[in-house]
Enzyme design. Sequence first.
Site, mmCIF file in Angstrom:
data_model
loop_
_atom_site.group_PDB
_atom_site.id
_atom_site.type_symbol
_atom_site.label_atom_id
_atom_site.label_comp_id
_atom_site.label_asym_id
_atom_site.label_seq_id
_atom_site.Cartn_x
_atom_site.Cartn_y
_atom_site.Cartn_z
ATOM 1 N N CYS A 197 0.852 -1.168 0.000
ATOM 2 C CA CYS A 197 0.000 0.000 0.000
ATOM 3 C C CYS A 197 0.896 1.228 0.000
ATOM 4 O O CYS A 197 1.569 1.495 0.994
ATOM 5 C CB CYS A 197 -0.844 -0.080 1.264
ATOM 6 S SG CYS A 197 -1.825 1.343 1.522
ATOM 7 N N HIS A 214 -1.980 -4.475 -10.738
ATOM 8 C CA HIS A 214 -2.575 -3.288 -11.358
ATOM 9 C C HIS A 214 -2.803 -3.526 -12.841
ATOM 10 O O HIS A 214 -1.968 -4.106 -13.520
ATOM 11 C CB HIS A 214 -1.661 -2.067 -11.183
ATOM 12 C CG HIS A 214 -1.533 -1.651 -9.757
ATOM 13 N ND1 HIS A 214 -2.382 -0.755 -9.164
ATOM 14 C CD2 HIS A 214 -0.676 -2.043 -8.793
ATOM 15 C CE1 HIS A 214 -2.053 -0.603 -7.891
ATOM 16 N NE2 HIS A 214 -1.012 -1.380 -7.638
ATOM 17 N N GLU A 265 -9.891 0.758 -6.770
ATOM 18 C CA GLU A 265 -9.034 -0.141 -6.008
ATOM 19 C C GLU A 265 -9.716 -1.460 -5.681
ATOM 20 O O GLU A 265 -10.874 -1.476 -5.269
ATOM 21 C CB GLU A 265 -8.630 0.514 -4.682
ATOM 22 C CG GLU A 265 -7.498 1.475 -4.833
ATOM 23 C CD GLU A 265 -6.973 1.909 -3.479
ATOM 24 O OE1 GLU A 265 -6.901 1.063 -2.556
ATOM 25 O OE2 GLU A 265 -6.657 3.094 -3.348
ATOM 26 N N CYS A 275 -3.980 6.377 -5.066
ATOM 27 C CA CYS A 275 -3.406 5.043 -4.855
ATOM 28 C C CYS A 275 -1.931 5.119 -5.203
ATOM 29 O O CYS A 275 -1.578 5.381 -6.360
ATOM 30 C CB CYS A 275 -4.126 4.025 -5.732
ATOM 31 S SG CYS A 275 -3.460 2.360 -5.634
ATOM 32 N N GLY A 276 -1.071 4.955 -4.209
ATOM 33 C CA GLY A 276 0.370 5.108 -4.415
ATOM 34 C C GLY A 276 0.954 4.018 -5.287
ATOM 35 O O GLY A 276 1.702 4.293 -6.232
ATOM 36 N N GLY A 313 -0.651 2.335 -7.363
ATOM 37 C CA GLY A 313 -1.254 2.539 -8.685
ATOM 38 C C GLY A 313 -0.537 3.624 -9.475
ATOM 39 O O GLY A 313 -0.349 3.503 -10.687
HETATM 40 O O1 ZDP Z 1 -4.050 -3.930 -3.746
HETATM 41 C C1 ZDP Z 1 -5.055 -3.578 -3.109
HETATM 42 O O2 ZDP Z 1 -5.929 -4.382 -2.756
HETATM 43 C C2 ZDP Z 1 -5.198 -2.085 -2.777
HETATM 44 N N1 ZDP Z 1 -6.559 -1.760 -2.502
HETATM 45 C C3 ZDP Z 1 -4.323 -1.837 -1.590
HETATM 46 C C4 ZDP Z 1 -4.248 -0.401 -1.196
HETATM 47 C C5 ZDP Z 1 -3.359 0.386 -2.158
HETATM 48 C C6 ZDP Z 1 -3.232 1.832 -1.750
HETATM 49 N N2 ZDP Z 1 -4.326 2.641 -2.175
HETATM 50 C C7 ZDP Z 1 -1.958 2.438 -2.294
HETATM 51 O O3 ZDP Z 1 -1.812 3.646 -2.144
HETATM 52 O O4 ZDP Z 1 -1.090 1.745 -2.816
HETATM 53 C C8 ZDP Z 1 -3.172 2.000 -0.319
#
Ligand code: ZDP
Length: 279
Positions: free
Chosen positions: A75, A166, A215, A224-225, A227
């Site tokens: 995350c 992703h 997400e 989303c980092g 992402g």
């Molecule tokens: O891979 C997943 O199930 C994401 N929902 C995790 C969370 C990713 C997040 N938004 C990010 O910033 O990378 C926290």
Amino acid sequence: MGIEFRKYQGLGNDFILIDNRHTSQPIITPEQAIAMCDRHFGIGADGVIFALPGEEDTDYTMRIYNSDGSEPEMCGNGIRCLAKFIADLEGIGEVNKTYRIQTLAGVITPQLQGDGKVRVDMGQPQLTAQEIPTTLTDGEDKVIAQPLEVADKTWLVTCVSMGNPHCITFVDDADAIALQQIGSLFEHHPVFPQRTNTEFIQVVKPDYIKMRVWERGAGITLACGTGACASVVAGVLNGKCDRSCTVELPGGCLEIEWSQRDNRVYMTGAAESVFTGCY
Ligand code: ZDP
């Protein structure tokens, strides 16, 4: 219940942080996480993050539950929040401190910068179909601009793992995408056995892209980092982006660099404490 927590956000991607340093298992269950994340009946958050003791040569371990109770490997916005949280717990203030954090996606190293932002070495992207995982191509192959049918349309998708999966599509107008309608169709498409996070990218300039995200396990979020990192990697693989690129998300901007030198992705962005409470 009496669980103390602190709320943090990174570009509007918001998390409940739990001081879990005294034991190596999360002190709340996925079911409790779902209840705490509820925006009407709970605290409200995109996920719950635990600061657990480090293992081997790491300072801490990070675990996270999505707002649906599922557990992602990594995350990106969350680890910036975690770095701020542990600096607050240690009472050290914001110096140029670097932490080694164990995650389910390996060791990740956030660094607290003097300007209040956090720079994170997010590690190397993984690009083969089996690593992502997806069945879109043969296991050893990369997944670059592959056709995928979703909602009666053929999308050209590029897949990248930043520890978590992703699926990235380049579009002319990110705001025109009906994310609420199609996001979960990507997430649950049978070609993604672990489901997927999905990003729609509008290339404004090679060094500036606009992103909207659906997400896995959380739906539409403001940022989303992982992402943003995956999207710049996908942009480079498609010849659309520079290796250093600003990613504009609904909640603000992240600076991403996919280093030629070490093949690692570096992410820099904000993370802030919002409030403290007891649940
Ligand atoms: O891979 C997943 O199930 C994401 N929902 C995790 C969370 C990713 C997040 N938004 C990010 O910033 O990378 C926290």
